[in-house]
Design an enzyme around this catalytic site. Structure first.
Site, PDB file in Angstrom:
ATOM      1  N   ASP A 283      -1.792  -8.924   0.321  1.00 22.41           N
ATOM      2  CA  ASP A 283      -0.620  -8.978  -0.547  1.00 22.41           C
ATOM      3  C   ASP A 283      -0.293 -10.425  -0.909  1.00 22.41           C
ATOM      4  O   ASP A 283       0.032 -10.722  -2.068  1.00 22.41           O
ATOM      5  CB  ASP A 283       0.594  -8.342   0.153  1.00 22.41           C
ATOM      6  CG  ASP A 283       0.402  -6.854   0.409  1.00 22.41           C
ATOM      7  OD1 ASP A 283      -0.606  -6.297  -0.046  1.00 22.41           O
ATOM      8  OD2 ASP A 283       1.270  -6.261   1.072  1.00 22.41           O
TER       9      ASP A 283
ATOM     10  N   GLY B 293       0.806  -1.201   0.000  1.00 20.15           N
ATOM     11  CA  GLY B 293       0.000   0.000   0.000  1.00 20.15           C
ATOM     12  C   GLY B 293       0.846   1.261   0.000  1.00 20.15           C
ATOM     13  O   GLY B 293       2.009   1.267   0.409  1.00 20.15           O
ATOM     14  N   SER B 294       0.262   2.339  -0.469  1.00 16.85           N
ATOM     15  CA  SER B 294       0.907   3.645  -0.384  1.00 16.85           C
ATOM     16  C   SER B 294       0.820   4.155   1.053  1.00 16.85           C
ATOM     17  O   SER B 294       0.181   3.567   1.913  1.00 16.85           O
ATOM     18  CB  SER B 294       0.231   4.620  -1.341  1.00 16.85           C
ATOM     19  OG  SER B 294       0.360   4.175  -2.676  1.00 16.85           O
ATOM     20  N   GLY B 295       1.491   5.277   1.289  1.00 14.97           N
ATOM     21  CA  GLY B 295       1.479   5.859   2.619  1.00 14.97           C
ATOM     22  C   GLY B 295       2.688   5.525   3.451  1.00 14.97           C
ATOM     23  O   GLY B 295       2.758   5.926   4.623  1.00 14.97           O
ATOM     24  N   HIS B 296       3.647   4.790   2.871  1.00 17.48           N
ATOM     25  CA  HIS B 296       4.811   4.342   3.639  1.00 17.48           C
ATOM     26  C   HIS B 296       6.130   4.825   3.043  1.00 17.48           C
ATOM     27  O   HIS B 296       7.183   4.295   3.396  1.00 17.48           O
ATOM     28  CB  HIS B 296       4.834   2.821   3.708  1.00 17.48           C
ATOM     29  CG  HIS B 296       3.604   2.199   4.284  1.00 17.48           C
ATOM     30  ND1 HIS B 296       3.196   2.450   5.576  1.00 17.48           N
ATOM     31  CD2 HIS B 296       2.680   1.352   3.752  1.00 17.48           C
ATOM     32  CE1 HIS B 296       2.073   1.771   5.819  1.00 17.48           C
ATOM     33  NE2 HIS B 296       1.737   1.114   4.726  1.00 17.48           N
TER      34      HIS B 296
ATOM     35  N   HIS C 250       0.070   0.196  10.225  1.00 15.14           N
ATOM     36  CA  HIS C 250      -1.291   0.585   9.825  1.00 15.14           C
ATOM     37  C   HIS C 250      -2.162   0.855  11.048  1.00 15.14           C
ATOM     38  O   HIS C 250      -3.375   0.983  10.921  1.00 15.14           O
ATOM     39  CB  HIS C 250      -1.941  -0.514   8.989  1.00 15.14           C
ATOM     40  CG  HIS C 250      -1.132  -0.944   7.814  1.00 15.14           C
ATOM     41  ND1 HIS C 250      -0.487  -2.151   7.760  1.00 15.14           N
ATOM     42  CD2 HIS C 250      -0.847  -0.310   6.660  1.00 15.14           C
ATOM     43  CE1 HIS C 250       0.166  -2.252   6.618  1.00 15.14           C
ATOM     44  NE2 HIS C 250      -0.034  -1.144   5.929  1.00 15.14           N
TER      45      HIS C 250
END
Length: 333
Positions: A111, A55-58, A221
Site C-alpha cells: 500500500d 485489500g478486500s476481505g475486511h 491477514h
C-alpha cells in the site's frame, strides 16, 4: 471451501456491485478499472479530500467507510492484496476538490509503495497531497519501533476523526493532516484469533490453529502474533489485551478514551459484549472514562473467529470530531 460466491475471480467486483446496488445514495464505482469506491455525491468545492485503500476481505474496512464525514474515496485491491497504482491515482482524483488530498491508510509495504507512486503522479498534475500511515497494532512491533507496526482496526477511528475535520469549511490540508496524525498517535490495538479464514482465490485456510488454541496478537491477514496457547476465559483475554494497550499508550486515571471491541468476522455480538463487559469494568476500576464505545464488526478478516480491542485516547478536539455527524451503512452518528 464453502462460500456464497459465483467464481472466485469475480468475488471482489461482485461485492462492489452489490454494495453500490444496495446503497446507491452512498457509494458509486469509478476509475478506469472500476476498483474505486467514491461518494455518490462528491464533497463541496474547496474541501480537503481524504482517501484510503487496501485489500478486500475486511468489510466494512476499508471500502465501507466512504461517506460524508468519513472518506471521500477508496481504492480496492483483491482479497488481502493492496490496490493497484492506477486505482490509487483514480481515488485521489475522485476525492480532489481543489484543496489537496490526504492519503490515510494502514502501514503495509504494498500500500505504501503504490500510494507513494500515486502521490508522485498526481503531483505532476498540480495536486497537493500528504500521507498519514496508521500503525496501531501493538503486537507487531515494540513501542520504540512503533513506526514499523501494522495498521489494523484503529484506522476506523482515524477515518472518523479525520473525515470530520475535513468536513469543516476552510480546513486546510495541513490542518487535516495534523488532526490525522494526532488521532493515529493516540490509538492502539491488539487482536486475538481463534480460527483461520479462507481466501476465495486460494480455497484453503490461511493458517492452521488447533481446536483448543488461540493466538494473541495475530494480524488481520494471519501475520504471526505474540504467543499461541490454550484458550483462556473471556475475562482473562480482555485483561491481557487491555493491559497491553494501556501500557503502550500510557493511559491512566482521569483520562477519556473510546473503546472498540471488534469482531474479526465470525465472532458473534454476544461474545463481543462479554469482552466489553470485562474491559469496561477494568477501565472503571482504573478511573478511565469511556466515551462513545463501539462494539461490532468494524474491521474483519473474512470469516476469522476472533476479536480485536482498540483504545483511542481523547481530548476535547478529538472527542468533538469523533462525535461529529457521519452517515453510511456502517457508521451513524
Amino acid at each position: 471451501m464453502k462460500k456464497i460466491l459465483n467464481q472466485p475471480d469475480d468475488y471482489v467486483d461482485e461485492t462492489l456491485d452489490g454494495m453500490c446496488a444496495a446503497h446507491p445514495d452512498v457509494y458509486r464505482r469509478t476509475g478506469e478499472s472500476g476498483r474505486v469506491i467514491a461518494r455518490a455525491e462528491p464533497g463541496f468545492e474547496g474541501k480537503v479530500g481524504v482517501v484510503s485503500g487496501g485489500g478486500s476481505g475486511h468489510l466494512p474496512l476499508f471500502t465501507g467507510y466512504v461517506s460524508p464525514g468519513l472518506l471521500d474515496a477508496c481504492a480496492v485491491g483483491n482479497v488481502f492484496a493492496g490496490p493497484a497504482i492506477g486505482d490509487c491515482v483514480d481515488a485521489m482524483r475522485a476525492a480532489d476538490q481543489g484543496a489537496g488530498v490526504l492519503r490515510l491508510y494502514g502501514n503495509y509495504g504494498g500500500d505504501r509503495m503504490n500510494f507513494d507512486m500515486a502521490g508522485e503522479l498526481t503531483e505532476l498534475d498540480g495536486m497537493r497531497s500528504a500521507t498519514v500511515l496508521v500503525a496501531d497494532d501493538v503486537a507487531s512491533a515494540s513501542h520504540e519501533e512503533r513506526a514499523k507496526r501494522r495498521g489494523v482496526a484503529g484506522v476506523v477511528y482515524a477515518y472518523k476523526i479525520t473525515g470530520a475535520k475535513a468536513e469543516q469549511r476552510g480546513a486546510s490540508l495541513e490542518e487535516v493532516t495534523r488532526v490525522a496524525r494526532k488521532a493515529v498517535d493516540a490509538c492502539a490495538s491488539i487482536g486475538v484469533a481463534l480460527t483461520s479464514c479462507i481466501v476465495p482465490e486460494a480455497g484453503m485456510p490461511s493458517f492452521t490453529i488447533g481446536d483448543h488454541e488461540i493466538e494473541m496478537g495475530m494480524g488481520i491477514h494471519g501475520e504471526p502474533g505474540i504467543w499461541r496457547g490454550e484458550l483462556k476465559s473471556a475475562d482473562a483475554l480482555a485483561a491481557e489485551m487491555l493491559q497491553r494497550v494501556l501500557n503502550d499508550l500510557g493511559i491512566g486515571a482521569g483520562e477519556r478514551v473510546s473503546v472498540m471491541v471488534n469482531s474479526l468476522g465470525a465472532t458473534p455480538y454476544e461474545e463481543l459484549y462479554i469482552l466489553y463487559r470485562a474491559v469496561s469494568r477494568e477501565l472503571a476500576a482504573k478511573g478511565v472514562s469511556i466515551v462513545a464505545p463501539l462494539v461490532g464488526r468494524y474491521a474483519t478478516s473474512m470469516e476469522m473467529t476472533g476479536a480485536s480491542l482498540t483504545l483511542q485516547r481523547l481530548d476535547g478536539e478529538l472527542e468533538a470530531l469523533l462525535r461529529a455527524p457521519a452517515n453510511c451503512p456502517f457508521w451513524r452518528s
